[in-house]
Write a protein that holds these residues in place. Structure first.
Motif, PDB file in Angstrom:
ATOM      1  N   ILE A 129      39.921  35.555  47.641  1.00  0.00           N
ATOM      2  CA  ILE A 129      40.304  35.736  46.237  1.00  0.00           C
ATOM      3  C   ILE A 129      41.515  34.876  45.903  1.00  0.00           C
ATOM      4  N   VAL A 130      41.394  34.093  44.833  1.00  0.00           N
ATOM      5  CA  VAL A 130      42.511  33.292  44.328  1.00  0.00           C
ATOM      6  C   VAL A 130      43.438  34.197  43.518  1.00  0.00           C
ATOM      7  N   GLN A 131      44.726  34.167  43.846  1.00  0.00           N
ATOM      8  CA  GLN A 131      45.730  34.887  43.076  1.00  0.00           C
ATOM      9  C   GLN A 131      46.789  33.895  42.567  1.00  0.00           C
ATOM     10  N   GLY A 132      47.922  34.404  42.076  1.00  0.00           N
ATOM     11  CA  GLY A 132      48.969  33.527  41.553  1.00  0.00           C
ATOM     12  C   GLY A 132      49.400  33.834  40.140  1.00  0.00           C
ATOM     13  N   CYS A 133      48.948  34.995  39.628  1.00  0.00           N
ATOM     14  CA  CYS A 133      49.335  35.428  38.269  1.00  0.00           C
ATOM     15  C   CYS A 133      49.008  34.334  37.255  1.00  0.00           C
ATOM     16  N   THR A 134      49.934  34.077  36.348  1.00  0.00           N
ATOM     17  CA  THR A 134      49.698  33.105  35.275  1.00  0.00           C
ATOM     18  C   THR A 134      50.474  31.814  35.509  1.00  0.00           C
TER      19      THR A 134
END
Length: 376
Positions: free
Chosen positions: A192-197
């Motif tokens: 899963i790719v994360q990193g908010c905005t």
């Protein structure tokens, strides 16, 4: 699991593809009804299959782990045999549910400690343990354990969170590669790719995920409080990096308009509780706009629920009758609305696929976004 990219729209990044699993094919783009505890609320498996025409449904690792429990699922021979669903199943890792517990959970390097929302008992989810649990559930597609921070998280927290998610991913991937399915069929594993905005964090995460070479990839941490336009921007950032020959799954999205915008940006798979949750509260999504079935304007409207709708409930029941059911708080109203909304969502992605294959998706989509957002 295999993925075949069959067509790309001429004027956008929309794609049509085919996912092949041991429990059957999935034509993309696809919407996946959410069956959190092994059950799509208020909907029979037969209706999901024959009327709604779902091709894949979701279960949730957190909820199934707590109830009915992994021992029961193993003795049943996995979730497919337990609930009678013959087609593919995807399981969320339970990370979102754990992290939504806020005061009842604690994040450590080893994993996520949490208390059950049912009885307050203490538990630990590790990246390795979540792989083992999903092996026992028997999902065709399993998700990596990640942290899903708020859409409004500040940069420092988002960066720290992404670091933890990346380290957990490496451990989960190792466990996945050294284990096998329990029930004689293959199971895929999606990071899963994360990193908010934050675009730089999203790019960093997408590169890590792409380099893993998994059967498919997911985009998480969106539709959690950020504006829709920011969500669309992040999808574009990520999909520039995620490989085109693997399916892309946007988690927890969304409204019909969200789904169409995501498809335009190259998303293949989506899920959301909105069709059933909003349906149980009287909100019906249609190709002509949104209907609030609690509204008195429908009280003496004896026309079909949606004459050109994709489900039998659209032609069998009248607006007046469904409005009466909600006014009387009858469970049947919630069932009808849930079936209608899910059938509409599956119709919508099916139509999107047809227009991608025909080469006129962009023009059709622009018209549909205006229609599905109207209030009737």
């Amino acid at each position: 699991m295999k993925f075949e990219l069959q067509a790309t729209d001429k004027f956008s990044n929309a794609r049509a593809g085919l996912i092949t699993t041991d429990h059957g094919p999935i034509e993309t783009p696809i919407f996946m009804p959410v069956g959190t505890v092994g059950s799509v609320k208020a909907v029979h498996q037969r209706e999901l299959d024959e009327d709604i025409r779902a091709q894949i449904i979701l279960g949730n690792t957190y909820h199934l782990y707590l109830r009915p429990g992994i021992d029961i699922l193993e003795r049943a021979g996995g979730l497919h045999r337990f609930n009678g669903w013959k087609k593919p199943i995807l399981t969320d890792s339970g990370g979102f549910q754990v992290f939504s517990l806020s005061a009842n959970r604690k994040l450590k390097e080893e994993g996520a400690y949490f208390r059950s929302h049912i009885d307050g008992s203490k538990h630990l989810f590790t990246p390795e343990g979540v792989v083992d649990i999903q092996r026992s559930i028997g999902a065709d597609i399993m998700m990596a354990l990640d942290e899903c921070p708020s859409g409004t998280a500040d940069y420092d927290y988002a960066k720290k969170s992404l670091g933890l998610t990346t380290r957990w991913l490496q451990r989960g991937w190792k466990r996945y590669k050294e284990t096998e399915g329990r029930y004689g069929y293959s199971q895929a594993y999606f990071p899963i790719v994360q990193g908010c905005t934050y675009a730089d964090l999203r790019r960093e995460s997408a590169k890590t995920v792409a380099d893993l070479g998994a059967d498919g990839n997911a985009i998480g941490g969106l539709a959690v409080g950020e504006p829709a336009e920011v969500m669309y921007d992040m999808i574009e950032v990520v999909n520039e990096i995620l490989p085109a020959d693997k399916p892309r799954y946007l988690m927890g999205v969304g409204t019909p308009a969200n789904i169409l915008e995501a498809i335009e940006r190259g998303v293949d798979m989506m899920d959301c509780v909105m069709p059933t949750r909003n349906g149980r509260n009287g909100m019906l999504f249609t190709a002509h706009g949104i209907m609030n079935m609690r509204n008195k304007k429908w009280a003496d409207d004896f026309s079909p629920l949606q004459e050109d709708g994709p489900s039998y409930v659209d032609r069998f029941y009248t607006k007046a009758y469904v409005r009466h059911l909600f006014a009387a708080q009858e469970i049947l109203g919630m069932q009808i609305a849930s079936i209608h909304n899910l059938a509409f969502y599956l119709w919508l992605v099916g139509e999107a696929r047809k227009h991608i294959l025909a080469g006129d998706f962009k023009a059709w989509k622009d018209v549909m976004v205006e229609r599905v957002t109207r209030r009737l």
